[in-house]
Structures are given as structure tokens and as C-alpha cells.
Write a protein that holds these residues in place. Sequence first.
Motif, short mmCIF file in Angstrom:
data_model
loop_
_atom_site.label_atom_id
_atom_site.label_comp_id
_atom_site.label_asym_id
_atom_site.label_seq_id
_atom_site.Cartn_x
_atom_site.Cartn_y
_atom_site.Cartn_z
N PRO B 7 -34.32 -17.00 -4.45
CA PRO B 7 -35.61 -17.32 -4.43
C PRO B 7 -36.48 -16.35 -5.14
O PRO B 7 -36.07 -15.04 -5.08
CB PRO B 7 -35.86 -17.62 -2.96
N ALA B 8 -37.80 -16.66 -5.23
CA ALA B 8 -38.82 -15.59 -6.24
C ALA B 8 -38.96 -14.32 -5.23
O ALA B 8 -38.97 -14.34 -4.14
CB ALA B 8 -40.05 -16.52 -6.02
N LEU B 9 -39.15 -13.38 -6.08
CA LEU B 9 -39.35 -11.92 -5.40
C LEU B 9 -41.03 -11.65 -5.97
O LEU B 9 -41.24 -11.96 -7.08
CB LEU B 9 -38.63 -10.82 -5.98
N VAL B 10 -41.54 -11.26 -4.90
CA VAL B 10 -42.97 -10.89 -5.16
C VAL B 10 -43.43 -9.60 -5.28
O VAL B 10 -42.91 -8.65 -4.27
CB VAL B 10 -44.09 -11.62 -4.34
N ARG B 100 -42.54 -0.40 -13.63
CA ARG B 100 -43.51 -0.84 -14.80
C ARG B 100 -44.97 -1.24 -14.25
O ARG B 100 -45.84 -0.96 -14.71
CB ARG B 100 -42.78 -1.85 -15.59
N PHE B 101 -44.71 -2.05 -13.12
CA PHE B 101 -45.91 -2.77 -12.62
C PHE B 101 -46.72 -1.57 -12.22
O PHE B 101 -48.02 -1.35 -12.47
CB PHE B 101 -45.32 -3.43 -11.21
N ALA B 102 -46.08 -0.32 -11.33
CA ALA B 102 -46.98 0.95 -10.76
C ALA B 102 -47.46 1.47 -12.15
O ALA B 102 -48.77 1.88 -11.99
CB ALA B 102 -45.96 1.56 -9.93
N ILE B 103 -46.70 1.74 -13.07
CA ILE B 103 -47.29 2.57 -14.03
C ILE B 103 -48.42 1.87 -15.03
O ILE B 103 -49.41 2.27 -15.31
CB ILE B 103 -46.31 3.03 -15.12
N ALA B 104 -48.17 0.38 -15.17
CA ALA B 104 -49.17 -0.42 -15.95
C ALA B 104 -50.34 -0.35 -15.04
O ALA B 104 -51.54 -0.18 -15.63
CB ALA B 104 -48.65 -1.71 -16.01
N HIS B 105 -50.16 -0.43 -13.81
CA HIS B 105 -51.57 -0.39 -12.92
C HIS B 105 -52.14 0.94 -12.95
O HIS B 105 -53.58 0.79 -13.11
CB HIS B 105 -51.18 -0.71 -11.29
N ILE B 198 -45.53 -11.14 -10.16
CA ILE B 198 -46.51 -10.13 -9.94
C ILE B 198 -47.86 -10.36 -9.45
O ILE B 198 -48.56 -11.07 -10.06
CB ILE B 198 -46.74 -9.33 -11.21
N GLU B 199 -47.91 -10.05 -8.03
CA GLU B 199 -49.14 -10.49 -7.01
C GLU B 199 -50.34 -9.46 -7.65
O GLU B 199 -50.23 -8.21 -7.13
CB GLU B 199 -49.00 -10.61 -5.92
N LEU B 200 -51.42 -9.96 -8.38
CA LEU B 200 -52.60 -9.00 -8.53
C LEU B 200 -53.90 -9.75 -8.57
O LEU B 200 -53.94 -10.55 -9.57
CB LEU B 200 -52.26 -8.26 -9.92
#
Lengths: 82, 219
Positions: B7-10, B100-105, B198-200
Motif C-alpha cells: 500500500p502507499a507510503l507517505v 532527497r525529500f529532506a535535502i529538497a526541503h 510526499i505530504e507537504l
Amino acid sequence: MRDAPRVLEMSERQIADALSVSRPTFNRWINAKSLPHVAMRTPAVQWLIQELNTKIKNRTGHAQGSGSESYSYAERLVAMGR
Amino acid sequence: MASEPHPALVFFKFPIQAASLAFSFHCSIAKSDPHLRLRSEDDIRTFAEEGELFGVRSVASNILALCYAALDESSNEYEVGGLAVLPEVRQLGVASVLARFAIAHIIANERPWRSGYRIVAYVHEDNQNPRNLVDRLGFQHSGRSALKGGTSTMKQNPQGEVVGDKFEFPRAAVKQLCNWFKREFRSLLRDGVTPAIIELKPGGLQSLIEAVCQEAAEL
């Protein structure tokens, strides 16, 4: 942006949470030590306008002024804080 | 017969209220991993309070992965660290998306290079596992250093030190990050069937990608 905590009556942390940034990040924004990329600014400002509009509507109890008048007032306030 | 898809991972930024959950998760992995720095509950709580904690959860809200991207103002560094992924989701490329999410943030909200900040990561000298990932993310080796604090559970060298390799994410690697988000990341994990959400708030993933690519375009 600098006036947002006062105008919205929210803490820096509450606003930072709503904008998905850290409190120090938001603090650096309002102290002009850093700024987000333009792509991140637009949704942040839109959120501020929306919150401000909601606040104004709640204050006036929907009795005074039209929605569009409140919205433009909110936009002006946010623009002043930018 | 095809296996059932996950199932989806958030992918999300940890709220303050979930700090204790994050700490429990961190301990469950770091206590038995001699290469991972065991952070104190205060550390994890501070990361969560400061909005520096990123995680992955299942649709049932079980925490599956964690990392932090914490600013150390004394060294002008954002350290991406504490990357831990539960074994059952380790082959899906979760760590790669989370990092990548953390770096992009950081890039999108801080524009670190304009303020003279660097983005760094440390890898224990004996830990080979994350080196491919660190390399794929675009980090470059920038030296070695003895780690201080929170190292009692970590493997020491014969001199009693915990030594790590230091890697830096150079500004030039933002192009690579932009390309990854635009061309490779299809909101699916490595198996091609597990959705990665990606919840943002408030601008969503699209704003994040635009910001990263704006930074890349300025190079």
C-alpha cells in the motif's frame, strides 16, 4: 510575513507548522536572513491570505462587508507584510 | 503470479506531537546498529519541535523510516542523518526518496548556499551500506572526523574513537536532484507499484520540485 504572527494571533511555531517549515526557518524569513524560493513563496502567501480572510470573516461574523471586500483587505495586509 | 503491491507510503515532516513515536522508532534501530548515532530523546524532540524531522509512514500510520536534517549554526551545516529504514521496506528505495525529500526541503526553504550554509552527511568509517546511496544523491567525500556525543553504542576504532567520513552535498548536485524529481520520480517506489506520497503543505510536491529546479537553473 513579519506581521503574520501578530496579525493572525498565532505563534511562529504554529505558522511554521502550517507552512511545513521549521520554526527557525520561519524566524529567518521574518528577520530577512533567508527567503524561500519563489515557488515556495506563492503557496505560503496564499495560505496567509486565506488564514487572514478566515480570521476577518470570523471577526465580522459574516455580517459586515462582502467576501470579496474582506479578501482584498487581507491581500493588502499580507502585501504590507511582505 | 504477481506479488501483492505494498500500500502507499507517505513521506512527511514529523509533527511535534509525534516526537515520542519518532524517538521509539529511532531507538529501536539505533540501539542495535553500531554505525548509527543514538540520539537522546531531547535531541529527537528538538528535531521535531524545530521541524527538522522527516519520516515515512504506512497508511496504517506505522512509522517505517526516519531521518533528520538539522541545522548546526556553530558549523553552518545542515546535517542529513539518522537515516533508518525498517527491514521490511528496505528494498523499495525508501531511503533514497526520504533523503532527497529532506535535502529538497532544505534547498527550497532555506537556499542554504546564499547564507553560507552547507549540507553534509556523516557515515561511520566501517559502514559500507549507505555509501552507494550517498554517492547517488550527489554527495562528495570531504574528509574524516571523530564523532562526539551519543556515540556510546557505536563501533569504536582501536584508539577508542568513533570515526566517520564526511560528505558534502555540493550546490552543483542540485541539477541532479532536479532531474531526479522531474524525470525519475514518478511518485512510485523502486518496485514500480508502491505509491510514494510526499505530504507537504501548503504548496505540495510540485512547489518543492519547482524550487529545486529554480535553484538548479541559477547555477
